[in-house]
Scaffold this motif. Structure first.
Motif, short mmCIF file in Angstrom:
data_model
loop_
_atom_site.label_atom_id
_atom_site.label_comp_id
_atom_site.label_asym_id
_atom_site.label_seq_id
_atom_site.Cartn_x
_atom_site.Cartn_y
_atom_site.Cartn_z
N ALA A 115 8.48 2.78 -8.34
CA ALA A 115 7.92 2.03 -7.21
C ALA A 115 8.84 0.88 -6.82
CB ALA A 115 6.54 1.49 -7.56
N PRO A 116 9.26 0.83 -5.56
CA PRO A 116 10.09 -0.30 -5.12
C PRO A 116 9.26 -1.57 -5.04
CG PRO A 116 9.45 1.06 -3.25
CD PRO A 116 8.96 1.78 -4.47
N ASP A 117 9.93 -2.69 -5.07
CA ASP A 117 9.25 -3.98 -5.05
C ASP A 117 8.86 -4.36 -3.62
OD1 ASP A 117 8.14 -6.34 -5.76
OD2 ASP A 117 10.03 -7.37 -6.19
N ILE A 118 7.88 -3.62 -3.10
CA ILE A 118 7.32 -3.90 -1.78
C ILE A 118 5.79 -3.89 -1.93
CG2 ILE A 118 9.27 -2.89 -0.55
CD1 ILE A 118 7.56 -0.41 -0.03
N TYR A 119 5.10 -4.20 -0.84
CA TYR A 119 3.64 -4.20 -0.91
C TYR A 119 3.09 -2.78 -0.96
CZ TYR A 119 3.19 -9.20 0.11
OH TYR A 119 3.24 -10.56 0.04
N MET A 120 1.92 -2.68 -1.59
CA MET A 120 1.16 -1.44 -1.67
C MET A 120 -0.29 -1.75 -1.35
SD MET A 120 0.31 0.91 -5.07
CE MET A 120 1.88 1.78 -5.21
N ALA A 121 -0.89 -0.99 -0.43
CA ALA A 121 -2.33 -1.06 -0.21
C ALA A 121 -3.02 -0.39 -1.38
CB ALA A 121 -2.71 -0.38 1.10
N LYS A 122 -4.11 -0.99 -1.88
CA LYS A 122 -4.71 -0.51 -3.12
C LYS A 122 -6.23 -0.42 -3.03
CE LYS A 122 -1.11 -3.00 -5.67
NZ LYS A 122 -0.82 -4.05 -6.66
N GLY A 187 -2.69 -12.64 -10.24
CA GLY A 187 -3.15 -11.67 -11.23
C GLY A 187 -3.52 -10.33 -10.63
N ASP A 188 -2.55 -9.70 -9.97
CA ASP A 188 -2.78 -8.42 -9.31
C ASP A 188 -3.15 -7.32 -10.31
OD1 ASP A 188 -2.91 -6.83 -7.10
OD2 ASP A 188 -0.76 -6.49 -6.94
N VAL A 189 -2.48 -7.27 -11.45
CA VAL A 189 -2.76 -6.23 -12.43
C VAL A 189 -4.15 -6.42 -13.04
CG1 VAL A 189 -2.06 -5.23 -14.64
CG2 VAL A 189 -0.33 -5.86 -12.96
N MET A 190 -4.42 -7.61 -13.53
CA MET A 190 -5.71 -7.86 -14.16
C MET A 190 -6.85 -7.77 -13.16
SD MET A 190 -4.87 -8.09 -17.24
CE MET A 190 -6.37 -8.63 -18.02
N GLY A 191 -6.59 -8.14 -11.91
CA GLY A 191 -7.63 -8.02 -10.89
C GLY A 191 -8.09 -6.58 -10.70
N ALA A 192 -7.14 -5.65 -10.70
CA ALA A 192 -7.49 -4.23 -10.55
C ALA A 192 -8.18 -3.70 -11.80
CB ALA A 192 -6.23 -3.42 -10.25
N ILE A 193 -7.69 -4.10 -12.97
CA ILE A 193 -8.28 -3.61 -14.22
C ILE A 193 -9.73 -4.04 -14.34
CG2 ILE A 193 -8.19 -3.89 -16.74
CD1 ILE A 193 -5.15 -4.05 -16.48
N MET A 203 -15.17 -3.16 -7.41
CA MET A 203 -13.92 -2.58 -6.91
C MET A 203 -12.94 -3.68 -6.55
SD MET A 203 -14.69 -1.22 -3.03
CE MET A 203 -16.10 -0.23 -3.51
N TYR A 204 -11.68 -3.28 -6.51
CA TYR A 204 -10.59 -4.17 -6.12
C TYR A 204 -9.95 -3.57 -4.88
CZ TYR A 204 -5.90 -6.25 -6.27
OH TYR A 204 -4.72 -6.88 -5.95
N VAL A 205 -9.71 -4.39 -3.86
CA VAL A 205 -9.14 -3.90 -2.61
C VAL A 205 -8.03 -4.85 -2.15
CG1 VAL A 205 -11.30 -2.79 -1.89
CG2 VAL A 205 -10.82 -5.15 -1.18
N GLY A 206 -7.34 -4.43 -1.08
CA GLY A 206 -6.29 -5.26 -0.51
C GLY A 206 -4.92 -4.75 -0.89
N SER A 207 -3.92 -5.56 -0.64
CA SER A 207 -2.54 -5.17 -0.93
C SER A 207 -1.92 -6.14 -1.92
CB SER A 207 -1.70 -5.14 0.35
OG SER A 207 -1.68 -6.41 0.97
N GLY A 208 -0.99 -5.61 -2.71
CA GLY A 208 -0.25 -6.39 -3.67
C GLY A 208 1.04 -5.65 -3.99
N GLY A 209 1.77 -6.11 -4.99
CA GLY A 209 3.03 -5.48 -5.33
C GLY A 209 2.88 -4.05 -5.80
N ALA A 210 3.79 -3.18 -5.34
CA ALA A 210 3.75 -1.78 -5.76
C ALA A 210 3.99 -1.61 -7.26
CB ALA A 210 4.75 -0.96 -4.96
N PRO A 211 4.96 -2.32 -7.86
CA PRO A 211 5.13 -2.19 -9.32
C PRO A 211 3.86 -2.56 -10.08
CG PRO A 211 7.04 -3.26 -8.34
CD PRO A 211 6.00 -3.19 -7.26
N GLU A 212 3.18 -3.62 -9.64
CA GLU A 212 1.92 -4.01 -10.28
C GLU A 212 0.86 -2.94 -10.11
OE1 GLU A 212 4.28 -7.69 -9.60
OE2 GLU A 212 3.78 -5.96 -8.38
N GLY A 213 0.92 -2.22 -8.98
CA GLY A 213 -0.02 -1.12 -8.76
C GLY A 213 0.13 -0.02 -9.77
#
Length: 324
Positions: A115-122, A187-193, A203-213
Motif C-alpha cells: 500500500a502506498p502512503d496515500i489516503y484510503m477510504a475505510k 490513532g488510525d490503527v487502534m481506531g479501526a481495531i 464501526m469505524y469510518v472515514g479516511s486515513g493512511g493506506a498503510p495503517e489500513g
C-alpha cells in the motif's frame, strides 16, 4: 507461521516502545520515530525468518531504513511479508497523548498489500457486521443496515472517525442520523481495531493512511472483523505509485483478501502511551520498565496479552534494554 516468530516480533515492538516512550511529551515527533525505527531494524535481523518489508517507513529513496522492499530477518526461516509502523502516533507521543503504539503485521510472502502512503477510504466493523456492509453504500445506507443487523436503534450506536476537516460532511451526516460519534485525534490503527473488540464502538469510518489500513486489516482478520478500503490517489504521481506496487485499478474496492490475503496473519503491537486496548510504557523503580503488548493469530483467532518487566541500562534519554 511459527508461534515463536510472534514472540520475537513482540520482543521487537517492546524495544521500539521503550525507545519511543523516552520522547513522550517532548514535542519532538521525529526523534521519537527515529528511535523506534532504529530499535526495530536493529533487532529484526536476529529473527529466524526471510522477511521483506512491504509496508514501512517509505520507498527506498525516501527512507534510510525499514523501506519498502528491505530484507529483514536472518534468512533462516519462512519467507514472509512484513508491515511495520515503528511508531503509530508520532504526534501523539510528542504531545503526551493516548493510544500510540509500535506495531508489526506478518503474513506468508505475497499476502500483504503493498500500500502506498496515500489516503484510503475505510469501513471497519466487528464480527457481527463482517461481510454484511459495503463501502460502496452511502453512510446513511450503511448506518441503516448496521442498525437492522445489530438490532440497535441508531441512537444507541457509536461510530468512530478521525477528527479532520476532510470529514466535515461525513461527521454532519452522522450527527443527522443520530448516532453517537467518537472523534479520534490520532490513532488510525487502534481506531479501526476498536470496532472489533469489546467496546462501545460499532464501526469505524472515514479516511486515513493506506498503510495503517493494511495493519488494521491484519488485526481485524485475527478478530473476525472486516476492513474494506479504497485508495484515494489524487495526483498522477499517486496513480503511478499505485501501479508500481501492482495495483492495476487504484480505485478498486479492496476487501480483506486484497489487503491481507488468505494465509495466516500475525498482528503484534506494544503500547507506547496508554489507550483503550493497551497500556503504555510504565517506568518502575530500580531501573525497570513495564510494557503491555497484544499478539493475535488469525489461524485460530487467538488474542494474547503480554506484560513484560524490562531491566534497563543507560538513561531514559537513550534506553537500551539489557535482555535484548
Amino acid at each position: 507461521m511459527e508461534r515463536h516468530i510472534a514472540l520475537e516480533l513482540a520482543r521487537i515492538t517492546e524495544a521500539a516502545a521503550l525507545e519511543a516512550a523516552c520522547w513522550t511529551g517532548r514535542g519532538d515527533k521525529h526523534s521519537a520515530d527515529e528511535a523506534a525505527t532504529a530499535a526495530i531494524r536493529r533487532l529484526f535481523h536476529s529473527v529466524d525468518m526471510d522477511g521483506t518489508v512491504v509496508i514501512g517507513e517509505g520507498e527506498m529513496d525516501e527512507a534510510p531504513m525499514l523501506y519498502i522492499g528491505e530484507k529483514v530477518g536472518n534468512r533462516r526461516g519462512p519467507r514472509i511479508d512484513i508491515a511495520v509502523d515503528p511508531l503509530e502516533g508520532t504526534e501523539t507521543v510528542a504531545n503526551g497523548l493516548n493510544n500510540a503504539i509500535s506495531v508489526i503485521a506478518a503474513a506468508p510472502e505475497g499476502n500483504l498489500l503493498h500500500a502506498p502512503d496515500i489516503y484510503m477510504a475505510k469501513l471497519a466493523v466487528g464480527p457481527a457486521l463482517a461481510g454484511r456492509l459495503s463501502l460502496n453504500d452511502t453512510i446513511g445506507v450503511t448506518l441503516s443496515k448496521a442498525s437492522e443487523i445489530l438490532h440497535k436503534p441508531l441512537s444507541d450506536m457509536t461510530v468512530s472517525i478521525l477528527d479532520r476537516v476532510r470529514h466535515r460532511e461525513m461527521i454532519a451526516a452522522l450527527r443527522e442520523a443520530g448516532v453517537r460519534i467518537k472523534l479520534l485525534g490520532h490513532g488510525d490503527v487502534m481506531g479501526a481495531i476498536e470496532a472489533a473488540v469489546e467496546s462501545e464502538v460499532d464501526m469505524y469510518v472515514g479516511s486515513g493512511g493506506a498503510p495503517e489500513g493494511v495493519l488494521a486489516a491484519a488485526a481485524l482478520k485475527c478478530l473476525g472483523g472486516e476492513m474494506q478500503g479504497r485508495l484515494m490517489p489524487d495526483t498522477s504521481e499517486d496513480f503511478d505509485r499505485c501501479r508500481r506496487m501492482g495495483m492495476e485499478d487504484p480505485h478498486k474496492l479492496l476487501n480483506m483478501e486484497d489487503m491481507v490475503g488468505r494465509g495466516n496473519v500475525l498482528f503484534v503491537a506494544t503500547g507506547v502511551t496508554s489507550g483503550d486496548l493497551l497500556s503504555g510504557v510504565r517506568y518502575l523503580p530500580n531501573r525497570k520498565a513495564e510494557t503491555h503488548s497484544v499478539i493475535m493469530h488469525s489461524s485460530n483467532r487467538t488474542v494474547s496479552y503480554l506484560r513484560t518487566i524490562h531491566h534497563l541500562t543507560g538513561t531514559r534519554d537513550n534506553i537500551t534494554e539489557a535482555a535484548m
